[in-house]
Each structure stands twice: as structure tokens, then as C-alpha cells.
Design an enzyme around this catalytic site. Structure first.
Site, PDB file in Angstrom:
ATOM      1  N   ALA A  45     -28.054  -2.661  14.995  1.00 22.03           N
ATOM      2  CA  ALA A  45     -29.216  -2.366  14.148  1.00 22.03           C
ATOM      3  C   ALA A  45     -29.132  -3.282  12.939  1.00 22.03           C
ATOM      4  O   ALA A  45     -28.086  -3.375  12.299  1.00 22.03           O
ATOM      5  CB  ALA A  45     -29.195  -0.906  13.708  1.00 22.03           C
ATOM      6  N   ILE A 138      -5.942  -7.948   5.698  1.00 22.31           N
ATOM      7  CA  ILE A 138      -4.523  -7.544   5.679  1.00 22.31           C
ATOM      8  C   ILE A 138      -4.393  -6.184   6.370  1.00 22.31           C
ATOM      9  O   ILE A 138      -5.093  -5.243   5.994  1.00 22.31           O
ATOM     10  CB  ILE A 138      -3.999  -7.403   4.224  1.00 22.31           C
ATOM     11  N   ASP A 203     -14.513  -0.876  -7.012  1.00 23.25           N
ATOM     12  CA  ASP A 203     -14.163  -1.256  -5.635  1.00 23.25           C
ATOM     13  C   ASP A 203     -12.643  -1.115  -5.421  1.00 23.25           C
ATOM     14  O   ASP A 203     -12.193  -0.557  -4.417  1.00 23.25           O
ATOM     15  CB  ASP A 203     -14.613  -2.711  -5.400  1.00 23.25           C
ATOM     16  N   LYS A 207     -10.357   1.536  -2.919  1.00 22.22           N
ATOM     17  CA  LYS A 207      -9.273   1.111  -2.014  1.00 22.22           C
ATOM     18  C   LYS A 207      -7.956   1.785  -2.388  1.00 22.22           C
ATOM     19  O   LYS A 207      -7.166   2.170  -1.516  1.00 22.22           O
ATOM     20  CB  LYS A 207      -9.149  -0.413  -2.063  1.00 22.22           C
TER      21      LYS A 207
HETATM   22  N1  HSE Z   1     -16.041  -7.205  -3.037  1.00 16.77           N
HETATM   23  C1  HSE Z   1     -14.803  -7.051  -2.353  1.00 16.77           C
HETATM   24  C2  HSE Z   1     -13.798  -8.025  -2.948  1.00 16.77           C
HETATM   25  C3  HSE Z   1     -15.023  -7.319  -0.894  1.00 16.77           C
HETATM   26  O1  HSE Z   1     -14.202  -8.917  -3.705  1.00 16.77           O
HETATM   27  O2  HSE Z   1     -12.621  -7.894  -2.697  1.00 16.77           O
HETATM   28  C4  HSE Z   1     -13.916  -6.833  -0.012  1.00 16.77           C
HETATM   29  O3  HSE Z   1     -13.741  -5.452  -0.113  1.00 16.77           O
END
Ligand code: HSE
Length: 437
Positions: A45, A138, A203, A207
Site C-alpha cells: 500500500a 545494527i 527519536d 529507541k
Molecule cells: N531519524 C532517524 C535517525 C532515522 O536520524 O537516526 C533512523 O531511526
């Protein structure tokens, strides 16, 4: 060799979706030799895509509507690569309801809705895999869940945002301007749709929350992760840190202490000799300290089409291998479901670390003595102090200090008191330090 066919439906044909199709097509033979499966993308999609960039797209039915993929009775694995919280969450839950296994690269989704998604998958007897959600290519998820399964993991420190690392590296090496480098990272397809996620540490916090959950067997605690971005780092801090033998990196750090688990993302001075200090550009690296094996380091491309697709396809392979034998699957969070412990997150005030401070002070006699007395009264021990006389401006000079280990709340109060001194102008710049030893 007779190959068992596994049908894949892709949600998204952008940077990572397109890369996934390309990897599956280009390495089809090697993958079949490894798995005994024929992994075939049957449908996808996408609102828009460039067929010139996509190998084998002629054999894929491409729909406008993701619903057609998640409910397609022939699809075994739905691969979500659209990113963001919504509608990704709804599509993933819908795919699970239809009995599909799910692979996703979506860290925001897993960090915030992971528990709900894992529970839905458990109820339905399907699996959810998310290797590409952390550090791109990784294999850190597999490492934490499987490779280090014999260990009690003590701490993790990682450069887990390529865009932020690219910006800091270019500032240091080429003296480039912050916004100019950010623009380049966006053009290269590294940055998030909303680049504040990269530069403000959101971000990386997504993680980090995922890694902590897998390392310590605890719930996902993105909401309790402390984040401080790199937007206030000035080129002169990069220079002064360098002169003192340190590099500034935007680190995600999680540590298990007697008080709980520390979860924090912030710019960090690290000694220039450490391997992590020498991870530059868009590359990512994760240093894991475990009790039996000691420190181990994982380095590679943290973003980009093919590196991220490499992780997505590794998940597809894992899912395909265990599709018919659920008892062989590794639990989503690496620990048995009933063994996840709600370990508290240590409040930021209570963490202990050392600090880099930069003050703008009046260039008059007695300033050093006044500041040293204030620090001594707070019980703060100084590792280095440097006054940059030659950088004097309007009768003010920068004063840079490195402290020994101390509690964050003591540092907060000390900064408050320093800012009240007549000889100190403006705000004190504070950057945390870690020796990673
Ligand atoms: N925006 C993220 C980075 C992409 O620059 O690491 C990968 O998660």
C-alpha cells in the site's frame, strides 16, 4: 530444494519500504538458501512511489488503501513502514486481528503502544518483530534479546540518532552551521518527518525506551525518559570540550542502579579516546555493559534505505522461520511475559554524573576565588578549570569547568546560585559527562 512460499504485504514504499522490496528481490537466492523459504512481496500500500527505484515492483499489487493489505487472506506477514503513531497503530492492530504476523521499523509506535500491540499479538498467537526500530541496520534487538541472554545487563550507552550525530560531527569537523547540516540530513533521507524528533532527542528516547525494556525486562517507559536536545550546543562548547580531551555526543543512556533504572537522552562529553567518541556522521553505535561478557560494542548504519531494510528483512526471515512453531519464538520483550518487572525510573534529580560547565564571568580579580568558594561550599570537587582570557568580550570571559561525580539535584542548586552571582552573566551552560569505563 523445495521452497515454502511466504507472502508479504508492505505498508509503505518509501525509503525503508522500497529498500525492503529491493533487498528481498536482490538477495532472494541467498535468503532462500538460508531459510528454505521463498519470501515474496505480493502486495503493498502506497500513496505514491517511484517504480524506477523498485526492483520487482511489476509483480506486486499496489493499492492506495492499507486496509487491502492488512486484510488480504493470502498475506502471512504485514510489514509496517509508514511510521508515526497513527494510523500505523490501527493498521498493525488490524493486521494482528486478521492473524498476520507483523514486522515494523516504527520506534515511535513500539515505544508508545508496544505493550498493547504485544498483548494483541499474544492473544492471537502471532508475532511482532521490530529490529529496525533501533539503530537501523545494527542487530541490537537480537543482541539484547538473544546474544546477551546469559547476562544481567548493567547499562547501555548509545549514539542512536544518525541525524543528530551527523550534525555534531559536521559542527566539530567542518565548523558548519546547525541548520545547514540538518537540511542536508533531511535531503539524504535520514531525518524524521518532523526533525525536532531528531534534534530534541525524542527519536533517541523512543529507541532507548525499547532497549531498556529488552535489557532489563521492564515495561516500555518512553513517557518517563528524560530528553534534552542538541539545539543549544554551541560550536565553542565543541571546541572547549575538544581542548579538554572530550567529544560531545548525543547519547541515550540507561543504567540499572539500586534505585531503579536511569533513562536519559542528552548531549554528553565523553573522553576522546573512547570508541563511541569516534563514531561520526550518520553512523550509530551502542555500547552494552553486561555482567558476564563485560562491555560489547555494536557499530553500523543507523538510518538509510538499505541498512534499515537489512534489519526489516532479518525480522521477516525470523518470523518466516518460526511461523509454524510458535514455541520457538523469542518473546517480544526478550523475557517471559509473566517475568516483566515494573522497575521504577530514577528521577533525573537523583542521577549521579559529572559535568562540564561554561560560565560567562567578569574579567576582574577575585572571580575564580568567589566561584571556587561557592563550589567548595556545595561539596563539589573540580577536575579542571580553564578561563579563556583571549576570548574576552565586553569585559567578560568564558570560564569552563569539569566537575567530579555528583548528584544532579546538587548541580541544579549550584547552577541556580552561580547565576545569582554578580560576576556571572546570563545562564550557565551545563553538559553532562560520562567516562563509560
Ligand atoms: N531519524 C532517524 C535517525 C532515522 O536520524 O537516526 C533512523 O531511526
Amino acid at each position: 530444494m523445495t521452497l515454502k512460499r511466504v507472502n508479504i504485504g508492505l505498508l509503505g514504499l518509501g525509503t525503508v519500504g522500497g529498500g525492503t522490496l529491493n533487498v528481498l528481490v536482490r538477495n532472494a537466492e541467498e535468503i532462500s538458501r538460508r531459510t528454505g523459504n521463498e519470501l515474496r512481496v505480493t502486495c503493498a500500500a502506497a500513496k505514491s512511489y517511484d517504480p524506477q527505484q523498485l526492483d520487482g515492483i511489476a509483480d506486486v499489487s499496489v493499492y492506495d488503501d492499507a486496509q487491502q493489505v492488512v486484510s488480504d487472506p493470502d498475506v502471512d506477514i504485514v510489514v509496517e513502514l509508514i511510521g508515526g503513531y497513527s494510523p500505523a497503530r490501527e493498521f498493525v492492530l488490524e493486521a494482528i486481528r486478521h492473524g498476520k504476523h507483523v514486522v515494523t521499523a516504527n520506534k515511535a509506535l513500539i515505544a508508545t503502544h508496544g505493550e498493547e500491540i504485544f498483548a494483541a499479538a499474544r492473544d492471537k498467537g502471532v508475532t511482532v518483530a521490530f529490529e529496525a526500530a533501533v539503530a537501523g541496520g545494527i542487530p541490537i534487538i537480537k543482541t539484547l534479546r538473544e546474544g546477551l541472554a546469559a547476562n544481567r545487563i548493567e547499562w547501555i550507552a548509545g549514539i542512536i540518532n544518525g541525524t543528530g550525530n551527523f550534525i555534531l560531527s559536521e559542527m566539530r569537523d567542518k565548523g558548519r552551521d546547525f541548520s545547514d547540516v540538518l537540511q542536508e540530513a533531511q535531503q539524504l533521507g535520514y531525518a524524521e518527518v518532523d526533525p525536532t524528533f531528531d534534534v530534541e532527542g525524542i527519536d533517541a528516547a523512543h529507541k532507548l525506551a525499547i532497549m531498556a525494556s529488552l535489557a532489563f525486562g521492564m515495561p516500555l517507559k518512553f513517557d518517563e525518559t528524560f530528553t534534552e536536545g542538541i539545539t543549544r550546543i554551541e560550536p565553542r562548547d565543541v571546541t572547549y570540550a575538544g581542548e579538554l580531551g572530550y567529544r560531545i555526543k548525543h547519547l541515550g543512556i540507561t543504567k540499572r542502579t539500586a534505585a531503579g533504572v536511569e533513562l536519559r537522552v542528552h548531549p554528553t562529553l565523553i573522553p576522546e579516546g573512547r570508541l563511541l567518541a569516534n563514531v561520526n556522521g550518520v553512523m550509530n553505535a551502542v555500547l552494552v555493559k553486561s555482567d558476564m561478557v563485560g562491555p560489547t560494542l555494536y557499530y553500523g548504519a543507523g538510518a538509510g534505505s538499505l541498512p534499515t531494510a537489512s534489519a526489516v528483512v532479518a525480522d521477516i526471515i525470523d518470523v518466516a522461520r518460526t511461523m509454524d512453531c510458535p514455541e520457538s519464538r523469542v518473546p517480544c520483550q526478550g523475557f517471559q511475559d509473566g517475568a516483566i518487572e515494573d522497575i521504577p525510573v530514577v528521577p533525573m534529580d537523583e542521577i549521579e554524573t559529572s559535568y562540564y560547565l561554561r560560565l560567562s564571568v567578569r574579567d576582574v580579580p577575585g572571580v575564580m576565588a568567589e566561584i571556587s568558594t561557592l563550589l567548595a561550599n556545595a561539596g563539589i570537587s573540580i577536575e579542571a578549570m580553564h578561563q579563556y582570557e583571549s576570548h574576552s568580550e565586553n569585559g567578560r570571559v568564558p570560564l569552563v569547568m569539569l566537575t567530579h561525580h555528583m548528584r544532579e539535584k546538587v548541580m541544579n542548586e549550584t547552577i541556580r546560585q552561580l547565576e545569582l552571582l554578580d560576576v556571572v552573566e546570563g545562564e550557565v551552560v551545563r553538559i553532562r559527562m560520562e567516562h563509560l569505563s
